[in-house]
Design an enzyme around this catalytic site. Structure first.
Site, PDB file in Angstrom:
ATOM      1  N   ASP A 187      -9.551  11.241  30.926  1.00  0.00           N
ATOM      2  CA  ASP A 187     -10.071  12.606  31.064  1.00  0.00           C
ATOM      3  C   ASP A 187      -9.337  13.423  32.133  1.00  0.00           C
ATOM      4  O   ASP A 187      -9.079  14.617  31.914  1.00  0.00           O
ATOM      5  CB  ASP A 187     -11.584  12.565  31.346  1.00  0.00           C
TER       6      ASP A 187
ATOM      7  N   ASP B  31     -19.267  13.415  28.833  1.00  0.00           N
ATOM      8  CA  ASP B  31     -20.238  12.324  28.688  1.00  0.00           C
ATOM      9  C   ASP B  31     -20.217  11.478  29.970  1.00  0.00           C
ATOM     10  O   ASP B  31     -20.253  10.251  29.921  1.00  0.00           O
ATOM     11  CB  ASP B  31     -19.973  11.484  27.430  1.00  0.00           C
TER      12      ASP B  31
END
Ligand code: BDR
Ligand code: CA
Length: 297
Positions: free
Chosen positions: A234, A9
């Site tokens: 991440d 995202d």
């Protein structure tokens, strides 16, 4: 080289862009494709193209994925979306990318690529799990052909509202129910990986487009804070593929809460056969040193 598909995202929190740069600059990860998920996936895909341009990786295909959660109602979804971070498109558009997102669908790309592979492709979702859940629903044989290394979830109840798991609770539940081997890099470990501002500055000192972009994006994300310090959620998921010793793992059975009136999307350890390697501890200093070294050399 570890073959991965990065499902992201990118465009809100800054760590997705950092994870993509880190994966490529590590020289240890073969990014077969980038797929985007959640809300405006076309714009996210454009962002990924811009970043790949700066990284000199224009052969990596980018596909826009599913924007809406599988079931979560629109009011819930809008509420989640309201906390979005500033857009990164202005900075990345300066790249004038020579590549565009591919016309196909992210979920088809995931299925086709994994099914055509030798079983050595890892899915690395670092956004909500909608694309991954849809892919496994359409092609259950993926469970025999791949594994997942995700950023998402948490076992510590204080962190039960993890973004990726909660934006699409039903998708999270589908993924943990697939039987595919899962490594869960959750907030239990990622919250310990907050960059120092000295490290942020070190990224910016190197005179290369990708370093200038990362530095600028971090400051855009930081808003009014002159010394922003991203949390490397991440990138830690990518790092555990490069070197599994960055994190200590424990085998657990994880079930996902989807009931109304409960913390929907919470990843709850339960008694029963383990389905997940949960990262429970991290050598944050060693990981962050490695991260900075990778982006600066
Ligand atoms: C996750 O949510 C996003 O803000 C980050 O990029 C990360 O994937 C952390 O909860
Ligand atoms: Ca993310």
């Amino acid at each position: 080289m570890q073959k991965i598909i990065l499902d992201t995202d990118i465009g809100d929190d800054i760590d997705d862009a950092l994870a993509l740069a880190f994966a490529i600059m590590s020289g240890k990860i073969d990014v077969l494709g980038v797929t985007t998920v959640f809300k405006n996936t076309d714009q996210r895909a454009e962002l990924a193209c811009c970043l790949l341009e700066a990284l000199g990786q224009t052969a990596i295909p980018v596909y826009a994925g599913i924007g809406k959660p599988l079931l979560q109602s629109i009011p819930d979804w809008e509420q989640v979306a309201a906390s979005h971070r500033p857009r990164q498109i202005e900075v990345l558009k300066q790249q004038q990318p020579s590549i565009q997102p591919k016309p196909g669908r992210a979920v088809d790309f995931i299925i086709d690529t994994v099914m055509a592979g030798d079983g050595d492709i890892t899915l690395v979702p670092i956004g909500p799990f909608t694309n991954i859940a849809a892919a496994f629903t359409l092609e259950p044989r993926l469970a025999q052909k791949t594994k997942i290394c995700m950023m998402g979830g948490a076992i510590n109840r204080a962190h039960s509202e993890e973004w990726n798991a909660c934006c699409d609770p039903e998708a999270t539940r589908v993924v943990f129910g697939t039987g595919v081997p899962i490594t869960m890099v959750g907030l239990d470990v990622t919250m310990k990986c907050v960059m120092g501002y000295e490290q942020v500055k070190a990224l910016g000192v190197v005179d290369r487009p990708i370093n200038r972009i990362c530095f600028e994006l971090i400051h855009l994300w930081g808003g009014d804070n002159p010394e922003p310090r991203p949390t490397l959620h991440d990138p830690l998921a990518v790092a555990t593929l490069i070197d599994p010793t960055f994190c200590e793992t424990r085998e657990m059975r994880i079930e996902v809460e989807t009931r109304a009136g409960h913390p929907r999307g919470a990843t709850v350890p339960m008694a029963g056969e383990p389905n997940t390697s949960v990262c429970v501890a991290v050598d944050a200093t060693r990981f962050m040193d490695y991260f900075v070294k990778t982006l600066t050399t």
